[in-house]
Design a protein around this motif. Sequence first.
Motif, mmCIF file in Angstrom:
data_model
loop_
_atom_site.group_PDB
_atom_site.id
_atom_site.type_symbol
_atom_site.label_atom_id
_atom_site.label_comp_id
_atom_site.label_asym_id
_atom_site.label_seq_id
_atom_site.Cartn_x
_atom_site.Cartn_y
_atom_site.Cartn_z
ATOM 1 N N GLY A 26 20.649 1.876 1.061
ATOM 2 C CA GLY A 26 21.533 1.615 -0.065
ATOM 3 C C GLY A 26 21.590 2.758 -1.051
ATOM 4 O O GLY A 26 21.770 2.541 -2.258
ATOM 5 N N GLY A 27 21.423 3.998 -0.554
ATOM 6 C CA GLY A 27 21.457 5.147 -1.453
ATOM 7 C C GLY A 27 20.152 5.391 -2.186
ATOM 8 O O GLY A 27 20.032 6.346 -2.957
ATOM 9 N N ARG A 28 19.152 4.550 -1.951
ATOM 10 C CA ARG A 28 17.856 4.710 -2.601
ATOM 11 C C ARG A 28 16.948 5.612 -1.755
ATOM 12 O O ARG A 28 17.091 5.666 -0.540
ATOM 13 N N PRO A 29 16.002 6.277 -2.392
ATOM 14 C CA PRO A 29 15.080 7.148 -1.642
ATOM 15 C C PRO A 29 14.099 6.321 -0.813
ATOM 16 O O PRO A 29 14.007 5.091 -0.986
ATOM 17 N N PRO A 30 13.367 6.960 0.101
ATOM 18 C CA PRO A 30 12.373 6.235 0.900
ATOM 19 C C PRO A 30 11.395 5.474 0.009
ATOM 20 O O PRO A 30 11.024 5.942 -1.076
ATOM 21 N N THR A 31 10.994 4.309 0.460
ATOM 22 C CA THR A 31 10.104 3.470 -0.329
ATOM 23 C C THR A 31 8.757 4.141 -0.579
ATOM 24 O O THR A 31 8.276 4.932 0.239
ATOM 25 N N SER A 32 8.148 3.834 -1.693
ATOM 26 C CA SER A 32 6.831 4.381 -2.017
ATOM 27 C C SER A 32 5.712 3.409 -1.675
ATOM 28 O O SER A 32 4.541 3.766 -1.694
ATOM 29 N N ARG A 33 6.094 2.159 -1.353
ATOM 30 C CA ARG A 33 5.110 1.145 -1.012
ATOM 31 C C ARG A 33 5.507 0.439 0.289
ATOM 32 O O ARG A 33 6.687 0.300 0.598
ATOM 33 N N VAL A 34 4.519 0.035 1.050
ATOM 34 C CA VAL A 34 4.735 -0.665 2.317
ATOM 35 C C VAL A 34 3.810 -1.879 2.366
ATOM 36 O O VAL A 34 2.670 -1.816 1.887
ATOM 37 N N MET B 192 0.838 -1.194 0.000
ATOM 38 C CA MET B 192 0.000 0.000 0.000
ATOM 39 C C MET B 192 0.881 1.256 0.000
ATOM 40 O O MET B 192 2.095 1.170 0.240
ATOM 41 N N ASP B 193 0.275 2.427 -0.237
ATOM 42 C CA ASP B 193 1.009 3.689 -0.312
ATOM 43 C C ASP B 193 1.762 3.955 0.998
ATOM 44 O O ASP B 193 1.188 3.867 2.084
ATOM 45 N N ALA B 194 3.033 4.293 0.886
ATOM 46 C CA ALA B 194 3.865 4.491 2.073
ATOM 47 C C ALA B 194 3.703 5.873 2.699
ATOM 48 O O ALA B 194 4.044 6.056 3.873
ATOM 49 N N GLU B 195 3.209 6.828 1.938
ATOM 50 C CA GLU B 195 3.207 8.204 2.441
ATOM 51 C C GLU B 195 2.382 8.392 3.713
ATOM 52 O O GLU B 195 2.851 9.019 4.670
ATOM 53 N N PRO B 196 1.138 7.863 3.797
ATOM 54 C CA PRO B 196 0.395 8.016 5.063
ATOM 55 C C PRO B 196 1.098 7.338 6.235
ATOM 56 O O PRO B 196 1.042 7.833 7.361
ATOM 57 N N ARG C 181 4.404 6.905 6.501
ATOM 58 C CA ARG C 181 5.560 7.749 6.807
ATOM 59 C C ARG C 181 5.129 8.967 7.623
ATOM 60 O O ARG C 181 5.778 9.341 8.603
ATOM 61 N N ALA C 182 4.033 9.593 7.227
ATOM 62 C CA ALA C 182 3.526 10.765 7.952
ATOM 63 C C ALA C 182 3.130 10.391 9.379
ATOM 64 O O ALA C 182 3.340 11.171 10.322
ATOM 65 N N HIS C 183 2.588 9.173 9.550
ATOM 66 C CA HIS C 183 2.177 8.737 10.892
ATOM 67 C C HIS C 183 3.399 8.509 11.781
ATOM 68 O O HIS C 183 3.387 8.887 12.964
ATOM 69 N N ILE C 184 4.448 7.926 11.229
ATOM 70 C CA ILE C 184 5.675 7.722 12.005
ATOM 71 C C ILE C 184 6.246 9.064 12.444
ATOM 72 O O ILE C 184 6.670 9.244 13.586
ATOM 73 N N ARG C 185 6.246 10.037 11.531
ATOM 74 C CA ARG C 185 6.764 11.366 11.868
ATOM 75 C C ARG C 185 5.924 12.023 12.947
ATOM 76 O O ARG C 185 6.455 12.695 13.839
ATOM 77 N N ALA C 186 4.600 11.848 12.866
ATOM 78 C CA ALA C 186 3.720 12.420 13.890
ATOM 79 C C ALA C 186 3.979 11.757 15.244
ATOM 80 O O ALA C 186 3.987 12.424 16.282
ATOM 81 N N LEU C 187 4.218 10.451 15.237
ATOM 82 C CA LEU C 187 4.531 9.745 16.473
ATOM 83 C C LEU C 187 5.833 10.262 17.069
ATOM 84 O O LEU C 187 5.921 10.519 18.272
ATOM 85 N N ARG C 188 6.841 10.449 16.228
ATOM 86 C CA ARG C 188 8.135 10.935 16.716
ATOM 87 C C ARG C 188 8.020 12.360 17.245
ATOM 88 O O ARG C 188 8.629 12.700 18.261
ATOM 89 N N ALA C 189 7.240 13.189 16.548
ATOM 90 C CA ALA C 189 7.058 14.569 17.016
ATOM 91 C C ALA C 189 6.380 14.607 18.380
ATOM 92 O O ALA C 189 6.577 15.548 19.156
ATOM 93 N N ALA C 190 5.592 13.567 18.671
ATOM 94 C CA ALA C 190 4.894 13.489 19.963
ATOM 95 C C ALA C 190 5.722 12.763 21.017
ATOM 96 O O ALA C 190 5.246 12.513 22.114
ATOM 97 N N GLY C 191 6.970 12.423 20.657
ATOM 98 C CA GLY C 191 7.852 11.807 21.634
ATOM 99 C C GLY C 191 7.860 10.291 21.639
ATOM 100 O O GLY C 191 8.422 9.668 22.541
ATOM 101 N N VAL C 192 7.231 9.660 20.656
ATOM 102 C CA VAL C 192 7.191 8.200 20.585
ATOM 103 C C VAL C 192 8.401 7.708 19.796
ATOM 104 O O VAL C 192 8.564 8.039 18.620
ATOM 105 N N GLY C 193 9.246 6.917 20.421
ATOM 106 C CA GLY C 193 10.453 6.432 19.777
ATOM 107 C C GLY C 193 10.294 5.061 19.143
ATOM 108 O O GLY C 193 9.216 4.465 19.147
ATOM 109 N N ASN C 194 11.390 4.551 18.621
ATOM 110 C CA ASN C 194 11.380 3.253 17.943
ATOM 111 C C ASN C 194 11.027 2.108 18.885
ATOM 112 O O ASN C 194 10.566 1.056 18.442
ATOM 113 N N ARG C 195 11.243 2.299 20.188
ATOM 114 C CA ARG C 195 10.935 1.238 21.145
ATOM 115 C C ARG C 195 9.472 0.831 21.052
ATOM 116 O O ARG C 195 9.144 -0.369 21.067
#
Length: 248
Positions: A41-49, A1-5, A7-21
């Motif tokens: 490997g030098g490639r851009p962020p994936t477009s699909r997840v 499925m589309d990776a952008e939503p 990716r945006a959710h991970i960023r929102a989680l990190r902005a709220a203090g939620v880490g990789n743990r």
Amino acid sequence: MDAEPVRAHIRALRAAGVGNRVLRAAGVSHNSITYILHGRGGRPPTSRVKRETAEKILAIPVPHSRFEYSPTGLTVDAVGTMRRLRALIAYGYTQADLCARVGQSPTWCSYVVTGRAKRVRADAAHAVAELFDQLQMVPGTDRRSRKLAQQKGWLPPLAWDEDRIDDPTYTPELLQHSKTVVDDFTDFEELLALGVHVEDACRRVGVSASTLEARYRRYERDTPQELLRLVWTQRRERKRGSKRREAV
């Protein structure tokens, strides 16, 4: 499925203090997080997840406060807890009543309310935040508490921006006691109807956009779309600024 939503959710989680743990605890590998956010490997962020990975990530709610996912024994900055307790005292609740409701001793409560505590346990901070959410629209009845808070300059719940109450650098807008919150709604909506830009309307009313939006939600009143768009833009810019500072 589309990776952008995702990716945006991970960023929102990190902005709220939620880490990789927390993500790892949900079954998301470190490699998957890296691949989604940065590529490899030098490639851009994936477009699909993979759908399974996306569902695990999207199932993690963005926390209301930075300490929500903190381990029970971890300590967090006490400023948000202090502000919430002071606000409820200003709203007519006694310190003793608040202590009992969150299961803490009078000594602990006094230490936090007076600002002597610099850090508190995450579970205690979470309990106070939940109590604040429950009582912020339910006025207390203790006049002595209200008078004490007024003498000390403690602000009531509606003076605080929910998104920034835990931020030590945040200074809230002072409530205009000559006007009610409903007066602010009326003035703001009339300015918008006259074609005044939403940012200018907020300035004329004398309340920040985020604070005004929070009051609309607390009063369960329909929020003008112009205000919602402005608040969303401001929050996005704050998150970007925070990320830039972390990168320095």
